[in-house]
Design an enzyme around this catalytic site. Structure first.
Site, PDB file in Angstrom:
ATOM      1  N   SER A  23       0.827  -1.200   0.000  1.00  0.00           N
ATOM      2  CA  SER A  23       0.000   0.000   0.000  1.00  0.00           C
ATOM      3  C   SER A  23       0.860   1.249   0.000  1.00  0.00           C
ATOM      4  CB  SER A  23      -0.948  -0.012   1.206  1.00  0.00           C
ATOM      5  OG  SER A  23      -0.451   0.838   2.209  1.00  0.00           O
ATOM      6  N   LYS A  24       0.315   2.271  -0.640  1.00  0.00           N
ATOM      7  CA  LYS A  24       1.025   3.542  -0.767  1.00  0.00           C
ATOM      8  C   LYS A  24       1.388   4.116   0.587  1.00  0.00           C
ATOM      9  CE  LYS A  24      -1.202   5.275  -4.845  1.00  0.00           C
ATOM     10  NZ  LYS A  24      -2.247   6.060  -5.395  1.00  0.00           N
ATOM     11  N   ARG A  25       0.497   3.951   1.553  1.00  0.00           N
ATOM     12  CA  ARG A  25       0.715   4.573   2.850  1.00  0.00           C
ATOM     13  C   ARG A  25       1.779   3.832   3.656  1.00  0.00           C
ATOM     14  NH1 ARG A  25      -4.230   3.648   3.273  1.00  0.00           N
ATOM     15  NH2 ARG A  25      -4.653   4.283   1.179  1.00  0.00           N
TER      16      ARG A  25
END
Ligand code: GLU
Length: 469
Positions: A234-236
């Site tokens: 995930s990007k986060r």
């Protein structure tokens, strides 16, 4: 039939490594089949799209080897809004879709559950278009939808479990499910190779193909990419941007080779193989359907192997962005006029065997170009213990007396200084290394001293000795 595949990213953020993997798989498949690779930018989410993300996708694709001009497109989904609306209208006219003005709350109140899908309330109410009315697809009550998937066999979905889903908003614009299908039809796509995340959309989309009277494509849902905890990247949480890897100094050749190993491997227990072998041996049908672990440590090791395999001149050329701070990489700590290409060339072969990503070149060579070394205080504290002052005094005197300032003489000199003090060479080196480079680890010390030169080396040793007073 000419095979036509497409890569259809949404320009809503940095370019995800999983996207790069799907793009490469599409690219190779098209090549193997003598087909066409189409790039379509799915830019209909006006709130989240930005032109710079599109440019980022194009340049990241260039970097990974899918170069502008060598594929069809980019097409922009937003240019096909007319086609999307026309398809929605056709479905409505044919009785395959109907208007509905239920809110989510309405549906929940009726079904008593927030998890249950739409209950078909407006199926036969005969609403026309109007304010607050979305268009829903009338899914068949019976039968099943069989998806032909090159990787997953024939996932089968019972139609009665597929809700009457929305295909167009009240303003007439198509939602992703429909726009994506219409574009694939318009662009003559024969094979949809995309991430597993989209598999739940596929039966709905295949129903749309059928309803619009066009033979659906063959599908291939490539495995989701996960981190070491088996969570979807995930990007986060994870480093997912291809650009971040590029700017850190991963080589495109290493990156694309590694990406192709996510769920697949070439023959003969090999991992690092020439790209031509991957292009020849890759089989979409052989891609393993289970989640693929994106192992950054392994990628790093891979990259180190690729770096070591470069001819030195290519290695020197590959380092330039980090040495000069060009493009999107972080600038080095020295001024451009402080950089000395000859000194760099002298130590490049030593650095080449020691770094795993190209950005690591900077802390390895900064001592050569900065007027004063960047002293790492923890390293200083570790190296400058009791006896360091005495050792530096002796080393300064002995180095100063050297006739020839070369690595070998420097080494035997320091060795002798160490022996007189009952110190092994490693121990004797530590204060000298920190004084000259600022660090406890780095390139081989004596070669470093040779390239740095007598005067600068002695000045640094004396400065360190003064600090110890
Ligand atoms: N735009 C979609 C995405 O980025 C791709 C849909 C597809 O490949 O069909 O996830």
């Amino acid at each position: 039939m000419t095979v036509r595949v497409r890569f259809a990213p949404s320009p809503t953020g940095m370019f995800h490594v999983g996207g790069a993997r799907s793009a490469l798989q599409n690219w190779i498949y098209a090549k193997q089949q003598g087909g066409v690779f189409v790039l379509r930018i799915e830019d209909t989410d006006a709130a989240r799209n930005k032109p710079e993300w599109t440019e980022g996708i194009l340049s990241a694709l260039d970097w990974i080897g899918i170069e502008r001009g060598s594929y069809e497109g980019p097409y922009f989904q937003s240019s096909y809004a007319g086609e999307h609306r026309a398809a929605a209208q056709r479905l409505f006219d044919a009785g395959r879709a109907y208007y509905c003005d239920c809110t989510r709350e309405d549906v929940q109140a009726r079904t008593g559950s927030q998890y249950q899908g739409y209950d078909g309330f407006h199926r036969d109410k005969g609403l026309g278009p109007g304010e607050g009315r979305a268009l829903r697809f009338r899914t068949p009550d019976e039968g099943e939808t069989v998806v032909v998937d090159l990787i997953r066999g024939e996932p089968t979905f019972e139609n009665k479990n597929i809700e009457d889903f929305v295909i167009a908003r009240a303003d007439g614009s198509a939602v992703f499910l429909l726009a994506n299908v219409v574009d694939d039809m318009t662009m003559g796509i024969t094979h949809v190779i995309r991430a597993e995340e989209h598999l739940p959309n596929t039966p709905k989309q295949q129903l749309l193909w059928d309803a619009l009277g066009v033979k659906p494509p063959i599908w291939a849902h490539v495995p989701v990419v996960v981190n070491e905890k088996r969570q979807k990247l995930s990007k986060r949480r994870d480093k997912v941007a291809l650009e971040a890897y590029r700017d850190e100094g991963y080589l495109a050749a290493a990156m694309r080779n590694y990406l192709m190993l996510l769920g697949w491997a070439p023959s003969g227990d090999r991992e690092i193989v020439p790209w031509s072998v991957i292009e020849e041996e890759f089989r979409l049908e052989e891609v393993h359907p289970s989640p693929a672990f994106f192992d950054e440590k392994k990628l790093r090791a891979f990259n180190g192997d690729y770096i070591r395999a470069l001819p030195v001149v290519e290695f020197i050329a590959a380092c330039q962005p980090w040495l000069t701070g060009t493009g999107t990489v972080a600038p080095p700590p020295w001024q451009p006029e402080e950089f000395d290409p000859a000194a760099f060339a002298a130590v490049a072969p030593l650095a080449q065997t020691r770094i795993a990503v190209l950005s690591e070149i900077v802390p390895n060579v900064d001592f050569l170009f900065l007027a004063d070394p960047l002293i790492d205080e923890a390293a200083w504290a570790k190296a400058m213990k009791e006896g360091a002052a005495d050792l530096l005094d002796a080393a300064i005197a002995a180095f100063d007396a050297l006739e020839s300032w070369d690595a070998e003489s420097l080494k035997s000199t320091l060795e002798a200084v160490g022996v007189e003090r009952g110190l092994k060479l490693g121990k004797a080196q530590a204060p000298v290394r920190v004084a000259v480079t600022g660090r406890t680890v780095g390139l081989p010390l004596f070669e470093s001293l040779e390239v740095l030169g007598r005067e600068r080396a002695l000045t640094r040793l004396r400065a360190a000795r003064v600090r110890l007073v």
